[in-house]
Design an enzyme around this catalytic site. Structure first.
Site, PDB file in Angstrom:
ATOM      1  N   ASP A   1       0.670  -1.374  -0.102  1.00 45.71           N
ATOM      2  CA  ASP A   1      -0.360  -0.069  -0.241  1.00 45.71           C
ATOM      3  C   ASP A   1       1.172   1.353   0.336  1.00 45.71           C
ATOM      4  O   ASP A   1       1.810   1.230   0.571  1.00 45.71           O
ATOM      5  CB  ASP A   1      -0.854  -0.005   1.388  1.00 45.71           C
ATOM      6  CG  ASP A   1      -2.083   0.985   0.778  1.00 45.71           C
ATOM      7  OD1 ASP A   1      -2.219   1.358  -0.261  1.00 45.71           O
ATOM      8  OD2 ASP A   1      -2.341   1.657   2.625  1.00 45.71           O
TER       9      ASP A   1
ATOM     10  N   ASN B   1     -10.349  -2.428  -7.205  1.00 50.37           N
ATOM     11  CA  ASN B   1      -9.841  -1.726  -7.530  1.00 50.37           C
ATOM     12  C   ASN B   1     -10.054  -1.476  -9.214  1.00 50.37           C
ATOM     13  O   ASN B   1      -9.771   0.011  -9.635  1.00 50.37           O
ATOM     14  CB  ASN B   1      -8.158  -1.943  -7.948  1.00 50.37           C
ATOM     15  CG  ASN B   1      -7.829  -2.305  -6.809  1.00 50.37           C
ATOM     16  OD1 ASN B   1      -6.120  -2.860  -6.552  1.00 50.37           O
ATOM     17  ND2 ASN B   1      -7.713  -1.246  -5.630  1.00 50.37           N
TER      18      ASN B   1
END
Length: 220
Positions: free
Chosen positions: A11, A59
Site C-alpha cells: 500500500d 480496484n
C-alpha cells in the site's frame, strides 16, 4: 521462530507519487520495482513463499486511465521479467479471478506460471483481480462437504501455506479483503513507510518483530 511464509499488502504507491508531484502510474512502477527487490531479499532471508497484493477486485473502481496503465504495466512486467525470475529459480503463481481480465493478459499469466512451474527456490504469489470474499464464495460454490481441508483444495492456490506474517505498508491498519481464509492466525505488522520506500531494513525489522512474538493458535 522465523517467518517462512509472508504476505504483503503493498500500500502507498499513489501517495508516494503524489508526495513527489508524479503521476500515479510512476508510483505503481516504483512499487513494482520494490516487489522485485524485496523478492530477492526474501530469498536471502529464508522466506519460501511471498504473496503480494497487486490488484484487488475493488480496484476496478479506480479512474479508467489508472486501471488501463496498471494493466499495461502488468503485461509489460510479466513479459520482461518472467525469464529473469525463471533464471533465479522463482516460481510464479497468480491468484484471483480470471473473468473480466483481458484474455491476452490472462494468457501471459498462464505462460509465466508454466514457464516457472518447476522452480522451487521461492514461490511468488501475485494476488491479481483478487478478493478474499470472492475467493471464499468461489470455493463455496463448489464445496460439497468434507471439512476445512476439503474446502482448502477449492481455493485459488490450494498449495499456498497460511502466511506466518502479513505486512501492510503505509500505516493503514486493516486487511482490506486480503487472504481472509489463509490469514486467520497470521501475525500482523503495520509499518508507516509507503510501499515504494519499503527497504530491506524495513523487511528485516518486520521479520524480527515476528520472531519476537509467541504464536498460540488459540491455546495457552
Amino acid at each position: 521462530m522465523s517467518a517462512t511464509y509472508v504476505a504483503i499488502i503493498t500500500d502507498g504507491n499513489g501517495r508516494w507519487a503524489q508526495q513527489r508531484g508524479l503521476p500515479v502510474e510512476q508510483g505503481h512502477e516504483a512499487g513494482a520495482d520494490t516487489v522485485k527487490a524485496r523478492l530477492r531479499d526474501a530469498v536471502d532471508l529464508g522466506v519460501r513463499e511471498l504473496t503480494v497484493y497487486s490488484f484487488s477486485t475493488e480496484n476496478w473502481s479506480r479512474p479508467q486511465e489508472e486501471v488501463g496503465a496498471l494493466m499495461a504495466m502488468f503485461s509489460a512486467r510479466i513479459l520482461a521479467e518472467t525469464p529473469e525470475l525463471d533464471a533465479e529459480g522463482v516460481r510464479m503463481r497468480f491468484v484471483g479471478r480470471r473473468e473480466g481480465v483481458n484474455p491476452e493478459l490472462v494468457e501471459q499469466m498462464r505462460w509465466a506460471e508454466e514457464t516457472t512451474a518447476a522452480n522451487d527456490r521461492i514461490t511468488l504469489f501475485v494476488a491479481f483481480n483478487y478478493g478474499g470474499r470472492a475467493e471464499i464464495l468461489d470455493a463455496a460454490e463448489r464445496y460439497s462437504g468434507g471439512g476445512e481441508e476439503a474446502f482448502r483444495t477449492l481455493l485459488y492456490a490450494p498449495e499456498m501455506h497460511d502466511p506466518d506474517l502479513v505486512i501492510r505498508t503505509s500505516g493503514e491498519q486493516r486487511i482490506s479483503n486480503f487472504l481472509l481464509w489463509q490469514s486467520a492466525y497470521s501475525e500482523l505488522h503495520f509499518p508507516e513507510v509507503l510501499w515504494p520506500d519499503f527497504s530491506r531494513a524495513d523487511f528485516e525489522e518486520a521479520l524480527a518483530a515476528y520472531e519476537s512474538r509467541v504464536r498460540r493458535f488459540g491455546s495457552r
